[in-house]
Motif scaffolding. Structure first.
Motif, PDB file in Angstrom:
ATOM      1  N   VAL A  40       0.855  -1.191   0.000  1.00  0.00           N
ATOM      2  CA  VAL A  40       0.000   0.000   0.000  1.00  0.00           C
ATOM      3  C   VAL A  40       0.884   1.232   0.000  1.00  0.00           C
ATOM      4  CG1 VAL A  40      -1.853   1.252   1.178  1.00  0.00           C
ATOM      5  CG2 VAL A  40      -1.737  -1.249   1.350  1.00  0.00           C
ATOM      6  N   LEU A  41       0.546   2.184  -0.853  1.00  0.00           N
ATOM      7  CA  LEU A  41       1.194   3.490  -0.802  1.00  0.00           C
ATOM      8  C   LEU A  41       0.146   4.510  -0.355  1.00  0.00           C
ATOM      9  CD1 LEU A  41       3.774   5.161  -2.987  1.00  0.00           C
ATOM     10  CD2 LEU A  41       1.609   6.385  -2.645  1.00  0.00           C
ATOM     11  N   ILE A  42       0.522   5.339   0.605  1.00  0.00           N
ATOM     12  CA  ILE A  42      -0.366   6.369   1.130  1.00  0.00           C
ATOM     13  C   ILE A  42       0.182   7.717   0.708  1.00  0.00           C
ATOM     14  CG2 ILE A  42      -1.391   7.385   3.195  1.00  0.00           C
ATOM     15  CD1 ILE A  42      -0.978   4.651   4.567  1.00  0.00           C
ATOM     16  N   ALA A  43      -0.576   8.439  -0.104  1.00  0.00           N
ATOM     17  CA  ALA A  43      -0.175   9.771  -0.546  1.00  0.00           C
ATOM     18  C   ALA A  43      -0.678  10.775   0.480  1.00  0.00           C
ATOM     19  CB  ALA A  43      -0.756  10.073  -1.920  1.00  0.00           C
ATOM     20  N   GLY A  44       0.232  11.278   1.316  1.00  0.00           N
ATOM     21  CA  GLY A  44      -0.149  12.225   2.350  1.00  0.00           C
ATOM     22  C   GLY A  44       0.038  11.661   3.738  1.00  0.00           C
ATOM     23  N   GLY A  45       0.742  12.397   4.571  1.00  0.00           N
ATOM     24  CA  GLY A  45       1.000  11.951   5.935  1.00  0.00           C
ATOM     25  C   GLY A  45       0.426  12.879   6.978  1.00  0.00           C
ATOM     26  N   GLY A  46      -0.774  13.428   6.701  1.00  0.00           N
ATOM     27  CA  GLY A  46      -1.506  14.157   7.723  1.00  0.00           C
ATOM     28  C   GLY A  46      -2.280  13.181   8.591  1.00  0.00           C
ATOM     29  N   PRO A  47      -3.284  13.646   9.319  1.00  0.00           N
ATOM     30  CA  PRO A  47      -4.024  12.735  10.204  1.00  0.00           C
ATOM     31  C   PRO A  47      -4.623  11.534   9.493  1.00  0.00           C
ATOM     32  CG  PRO A  47      -4.555  15.011  10.715  1.00  0.00           C
ATOM     33  CD  PRO A  47      -3.737  15.046   9.464  1.00  0.00           C
ATOM     34  N   ALA A  48      -5.215  11.734   8.304  1.00  0.00           N
ATOM     35  CA  ALA A  48      -5.839  10.618   7.590  1.00  0.00           C
ATOM     36  C   ALA A  48      -4.792   9.604   7.145  1.00  0.00           C
ATOM     37  CB  ALA A  48      -6.629  11.131   6.390  1.00  0.00           C
ATOM     38  N   ILE A  66       3.974   8.797   1.820  1.00  0.00           N
ATOM     39  CA  ILE A  66       4.671   9.880   1.129  1.00  0.00           C
ATOM     40  C   ILE A  66       4.107  11.207   1.620  1.00  0.00           C
ATOM     41  CG2 ILE A  66       5.215  10.890  -1.111  1.00  0.00           C
ATOM     42  CD1 ILE A  66       6.434   8.105  -0.652  1.00  0.00           C
ATOM     43  N   GLU A  67       4.941  12.003   2.290  1.00  0.00           N
ATOM     44  CA  GLU A  67       4.479  13.252   2.907  1.00  0.00           C
ATOM     45  C   GLU A  67       5.434  14.397   2.553  1.00  0.00           C
ATOM     46  OE1 GLU A  67       3.249  16.444   4.551  1.00  0.00           O
ATOM     47  OE2 GLU A  67       1.947  14.675   4.501  1.00  0.00           O
ATOM     48  N   PRO A  68       4.936  15.447   1.883  1.00  0.00           N
ATOM     49  CA  PRO A  68       5.824  16.539   1.476  1.00  0.00           C
ATOM     50  C   PRO A  68       6.441  17.324   2.631  1.00  0.00           C
ATOM     51  CG  PRO A  68       3.772  16.568   0.211  1.00  0.00           C
ATOM     52  CD  PRO A  68       3.582  15.587   1.324  1.00  0.00           C
ATOM     53  N   ARG A  69       5.744  17.454   3.754  1.00  0.00           N
ATOM     54  CA  ARG A  69       6.255  18.286   4.850  1.00  0.00           C
ATOM     55  C   ARG A  69       7.303  17.527   5.647  1.00  0.00           C
ATOM     56  NH1 ARG A  69       1.376  18.902   8.380  1.00  0.00           N
ATOM     57  NH2 ARG A  69       1.182  16.756   7.656  1.00  0.00           N
ATOM     58  N   ALA A  70       8.491  18.092   5.698  1.00  0.00           N
ATOM     59  CA  ALA A  70       9.550  17.443   6.480  1.00  0.00           C
ATOM     60  C   ALA A  70       9.258  17.539   7.974  1.00  0.00           C
ATOM     61  CB  ALA A  70      10.902  18.072   6.171  1.00  0.00           C
ATOM     62  N   GLU A  71       8.695  18.663   8.395  1.00  0.00           N
ATOM     63  CA  GLU A  71       8.373  18.874   9.796  1.00  0.00           C
ATOM     64  C   GLU A  71       6.911  19.269   9.931  1.00  0.00           C
ATOM     65  OE1 GLU A  71      10.454  18.241  12.170  1.00  0.00           O
ATOM     66  OE2 GLU A  71      12.248  17.949  10.926  1.00  0.00           O
ATOM     67  N   SER A 164       7.115   1.234  13.810  1.00  0.00           N
ATOM     68  CA  SER A 164       6.600  -0.002  13.222  1.00  0.00           C
ATOM     69  C   SER A 164       7.487  -0.470  12.072  1.00  0.00           C
ATOM     70  CB  SER A 164       5.175   0.219  12.699  1.00  0.00           C
ATOM     71  OG  SER A 164       4.736  -0.904  11.959  1.00  0.00           O
ATOM     72  N   ALA A 165       7.779  -1.763  12.052  1.00  0.00           N
ATOM     73  CA  ALA A 165       8.534  -2.340  10.933  1.00  0.00           C
ATOM     74  C   ALA A 165       7.709  -2.393   9.662  1.00  0.00           C
ATOM     75  CB  ALA A 165       9.001  -3.745  11.301  1.00  0.00           C
ATOM     76  N   HIS A 166       6.404  -2.153   9.773  1.00  0.00           N
ATOM     77  CA  HIS A 166       5.518  -2.244   8.617  1.00  0.00           C
ATOM     78  C   HIS A 166       5.370  -0.926   7.867  1.00  0.00           C
ATOM     79  CE1 HIS A 166       4.393  -6.220   9.915  1.00  0.00           C
ATOM     80  NE2 HIS A 166       3.954  -5.762  11.069  1.00  0.00           N
ATOM     81  N   VAL A 167       5.838   0.181   8.450  1.00  0.00           N
ATOM     82  CA  VAL A 167       5.587   1.497   7.858  1.00  0.00           C
ATOM     83  C   VAL A 167       6.898   2.167   7.489  1.00  0.00           C
ATOM     84  CG1 VAL A 167       4.521   3.762   8.177  1.00  0.00           C
ATOM     85  CG2 VAL A 167       3.498   1.743   9.256  1.00  0.00           C
ATOM     86  N   ASP A 168       6.959   2.658   6.257  1.00  0.00           N
ATOM     87  CA  ASP A 168       8.080   3.459   5.781  1.00  0.00           C
ATOM     88  C   ASP A 168       7.560   4.869   5.553  1.00  0.00           C
ATOM     89  OD1 ASP A 168      10.192   4.637   4.517  1.00  0.00           O
ATOM     90  OD2 ASP A 168      10.262   3.278   2.807  1.00  0.00           O
ATOM     91  N   LEU A 169       7.836   5.777   6.475  1.00  0.00           N
ATOM     92  CA  LEU A 169       7.383   7.161   6.394  1.00  0.00           C
ATOM     93  C   LEU A 169       8.461   7.995   5.715  1.00  0.00           C
ATOM     94  CD1 LEU A 169       5.481   9.518   7.088  1.00  0.00           C
ATOM     95  CD2 LEU A 169       6.551   9.584   9.361  1.00  0.00           C
ATOM     96  N   ARG A 170       8.157   8.531   4.533  1.00  0.00           N
ATOM     97  CA  ARG A 170       9.121   9.314   3.772  1.00  0.00           C
ATOM     98  C   ARG A 170       8.673  10.771   3.756  1.00  0.00           C
ATOM     99  NH1 ARG A 170      10.186   5.392  -1.516  1.00  0.00           N
ATOM    100  NH2 ARG A 170      10.140   3.418  -0.371  1.00  0.00           N
ATOM    101  N   THR A 186       1.242   2.379 -10.484  1.00  0.00           N
ATOM    102  CA  THR A 186       2.584   2.934 -10.581  1.00  0.00           C
ATOM    103  C   THR A 186       2.523   4.392 -10.162  1.00  0.00           C
ATOM    104  OG1 THR A 186       3.169   1.440 -12.381  1.00  0.00           O
ATOM    105  CG2 THR A 186       4.548   3.390 -12.083  1.00  0.00           C
ATOM    106  N   VAL A 187       3.229   4.726  -9.103  1.00  0.00           N
ATOM    107  CA  VAL A 187       3.186   6.060  -8.517  1.00  0.00           C
ATOM    108  C   VAL A 187       4.509   6.759  -8.767  1.00  0.00           C
ATOM    109  CG1 VAL A 187       2.775   7.396  -6.425  1.00  0.00           C
ATOM    110  CG2 VAL A 187       1.651   5.178  -6.720  1.00  0.00           C
ATOM    111  N   THR A 188       4.442   7.973  -9.285  1.00  0.00           N
ATOM    112  CA  THR A 188       5.636   8.787  -9.490  1.00  0.00           C
ATOM    113  C   THR A 188       5.793   9.721  -8.304  1.00  0.00           C
ATOM    114  OG1 THR A 188       5.336   8.704 -11.886  1.00  0.00           O
ATOM    115  CG2 THR A 188       6.800  10.414 -11.023  1.00  0.00           C
ATOM    116  N   ILE A 189       7.012   9.748  -7.760  1.00  0.00           N
ATOM    117  CA  ILE A 189       7.281  10.476  -6.516  1.00  0.00           C
ATOM    118  C   ILE A 189       8.487  11.374  -6.716  1.00  0.00           C
ATOM    119  CG2 ILE A 189       7.862  10.205  -4.065  1.00  0.00           C
ATOM    120  CD1 ILE A 189       6.680   7.266  -4.428  1.00  0.00           C
ATOM    121  N   ARG A 190       8.421  12.564  -6.165  1.00  0.00           N
ATOM    122  CA  ARG A 190       9.565  13.481  -6.160  1.00  0.00           C
ATOM    123  C   ARG A 190      10.177  13.494  -4.771  1.00  0.00           C
ATOM    124  NH1 ARG A 190       7.013  17.790  -7.261  1.00  0.00           N
ATOM    125  NH2 ARG A 190       6.925  18.571  -5.116  1.00  0.00           N
TER     126      ARG A 190
END
Length: 559
Positions: A40-48, A66-71, A164-170, A186-190
């Motif tokens: 699963v790829l999750i586009a966005g790392g806000g609350p949802a 995949i979350e654009p905000r570093a902080e 969690s070993a199951h989550v890769d937060l970028r 197929t997801v394109t990511i910057r």
């Protein structure tokens, strides 16, 4: 089998035995390698997005966020209300205590919303126990509400999923495009350096908000309207500011030149204020006088941030396309009144995430996922309508007498009927039943064992919650039944257990306490704590239909 002891799983499908997708590849990325595929790829790392990641990890499914905000920025706190239902989900994930510890305003500090002339003036009326805030145990829910700025919620969830070993937060990465076919999405990511790469996912959750790309990329569009009035919020530091009115999580100042809301963000001098009807230009130029108006006197302060915004009531015309599902504000946007927006987004995430986990683990067919929109759309539309109903009841619209304010504002602060009382009745994976009458009084929550409803909660004699004894998969909650000789009889669950085993459906057997009001019913409870089926005989519970396949349907292929 006493409730309070470890539950017996009749379908031996422990998390460690479940396939979780290319977990090794995800972990390899953390060591510098770029994986080519994720479950699963999750586009966005806000609350949802973070809630979806937490739910997937809870079920042992790997995902990349995949979350654009570093902080996480604290300058725009936005949502401040975490509902009792969201807190119950946090309890399932094991982080409710961490959020309460991180919250700058303890629940014990205040559970009140105050209406006043100004912070320096007379109190008009108050709402105690607002937003489900309580320091005592309430049989209706497993967790009380919590007032906490959204950035704190995000930080707690970031820390949780990173463990969690199951989550890769970028963080610092952004989704820029996607295409899908029979093989996946197929997801394109910057990345943070501006370089692009691609990742193939079995499923994509678009949790990138109203301004994200996933909604447009799947051809979905918002429908709805925006309120023509602007709004202007500020965050400011004023260590010397206090009020004789006593603690409250919100103060509505009715006699200010520009009536509005004000409240503490912490107990160290950081405050927020909101001014309905004020645009960005005027607010930026007159922020000091606007704050003075709410306080009722000049106050030394430092302006930390401003946030102009517009109330929008928008719902996407569809929540999914193929393997891509919209979650949270990608699918709907509603005003903050009542504090439901962020919490509704968490509800979306939980609903689709457990279903994707079931499909990836092989115990449900892909058509289970088609139940996501039918279940969530009604909840979303009711929530948006409820929030919109408060637009005509802003501080400047109210009569300044206690009775009028109590009548007008009670639905905003007491909304357990909306927060806990929504039902998935009518869903294709819920036991058919007579049409349910609409809940016209959203302030009142009446626990119900009707299929589709959230399982009625209760506290057990040992101090634990009934919810603490539910399994990660399905749970059969058995009534307490005594034989003629007065001894407790073990119900015959062998048929249901055999059917669950045959399909690999994880099933936990739990016993309802003797005091539970629904002691004559067997309740089949889903992973999200909603009732899928009920019957007087467990053999009549259609667990196959509850996961999206009939009793005679072929087994879904295991991944």
């Amino acid at each position: 089998m006493a409730l309070g002891k470890p539950a017996r799983a009749l379908s031996e499908a422990r998390e460690s035995e479940w396939p979780v997708g290319p977990k090794d590849e995800i972990i390899a990325y953390k060591r510098g390698a770029v994986p080519k595929r994720a479950p699963v790829l999750i586009a966005g790392g806000g609350p949802a997005g973070l809630a979806a990641a937490a739910e997937l990890a809870h079920h042992g499914v790997g995902c990349v966020v995949i979350e654009p905000r570093a902080e996480v920025s604290h300058r725009r706190p936005r949502a401040k209300t975490t509902s009792v239902r969201t807190m119950e989900h946090l309890r399932r994930w094991g982080v409710a205590g961490a959020l309460r510890a991180a919250a700058p305003l303890p629940v014990a500090w205040s559970q009140r919303v105050m209406f006043c002339e100004t912070l320096s003036g007379r109190a008009v009326t108050a709402f105690d126990g607002a937003f489900g805030l309580t320091t005592g145990r309430d049989d209706r829910f497993a967790e009380s509400g919590q007032q906490v700025p959204q950035p704190v919620v995000e930080e707690v969830l970031r820390a949780h999923v990173r463990r969690s070993a199951h989550v890769d937060l970028r963080v610092g990465h952004a989704v820029t495009g996607l295409t899908q076919d029979a093989a996946g999405v197929t997801v394109t990511i910057r990345d943070g350096a501006g370089a692009s790469y691609q990742l193939l996912a079995d499923y994509v959750l678009g949790a990138d908000g109203a301004s994200g790309v996933t909604r447009e990329l799947i051809g979905a569009e918002y429908a709805g309207r925006s309120d023509p009035r602007p709004n202007f919020n500020v965050v400011f530091r004023a260590p010397s500011l206090d009020t004789h009115l006593g603690p409250a999580v919100q103060y509505w100042a009715l006699d200010a030149d520009v009536p509005g809301l004000i409240g503490r963000l912490d107990l160290s001098g950081i405050w927020w204020a909101g001014f309905p009807g004020i645009d960005a230009a005027y607010g930026g130029e007159h922020a000091a006088s606007l704050i003075t108006g709410l306080v009722g006197a000049p106050v030394e302060h430092e302006l930390l941030a401003s946030d102009p915004w517009t109330a929008r009531m928008l719902v996407a015309d569809r929540f999914s396309a193929g393997r891509v599902f919209l979650v949270g504000e990608s699918a709907h946007v509603n005003p903050p009144w009542g504090g439901h927006g962020f919490n509704t987004s968490v509800g979306d995430a939980v609903n689709i995430a457990w279903k994707i986990a079931a499909v990836l683990h092989g115990w449900a067919p892909t058509r289970l996922l088609a139940s996501y929109e039918p279940e969530r759309r009604d909840v979303v539309e009711q929530t948006v309508a409820s929030a919109a109903s408060h637009l005509s009841k802003m501080a400047g619209d109210l009569a300044k007498d206690e009775a009028s304010i109590q009548r007008a504002k009670a639905p905003e602060f007491y909304s357990l009927g909306l927060v806990l009382g929504y039902s998935y009745a009518g869903s294709p994976i819920i036991q058919p039943s007579a049409p349910r009458a609409g809940n016209l009084d959203l302030t009142f929550y009446a626990p119900s064992s009707e299929p589709g409803a959230r399982l009625p909660h209760c506290w057990l004699p040992d101090g634990s919650s009934l919810y603490d004894h539910l399994g990660k998969g399905f749970t059969l909650l058995c009534p307490k039944r005594d034989g003629r000789d007065g001894r407790d009889r073990e119900p015959d669950v062998s048929d249901l257990a055999r059917r669950a085993r045959g399909r690999g459906i994880p099933l936990t057997i739990a016993r309802a306490p003797a005091s539970y009001p629904w002691t004559e019913e067997f309740l089949l409870v889903r992973p999200d704590q909603h009732i899928a089926w009920r019957a007087g005989d467990p053999a009549d519970l259609d667990i196959e239909a509850a996961v999206g396949c009939g009793a005679d349907a072929p087994l879904p292929s295991a991944r």
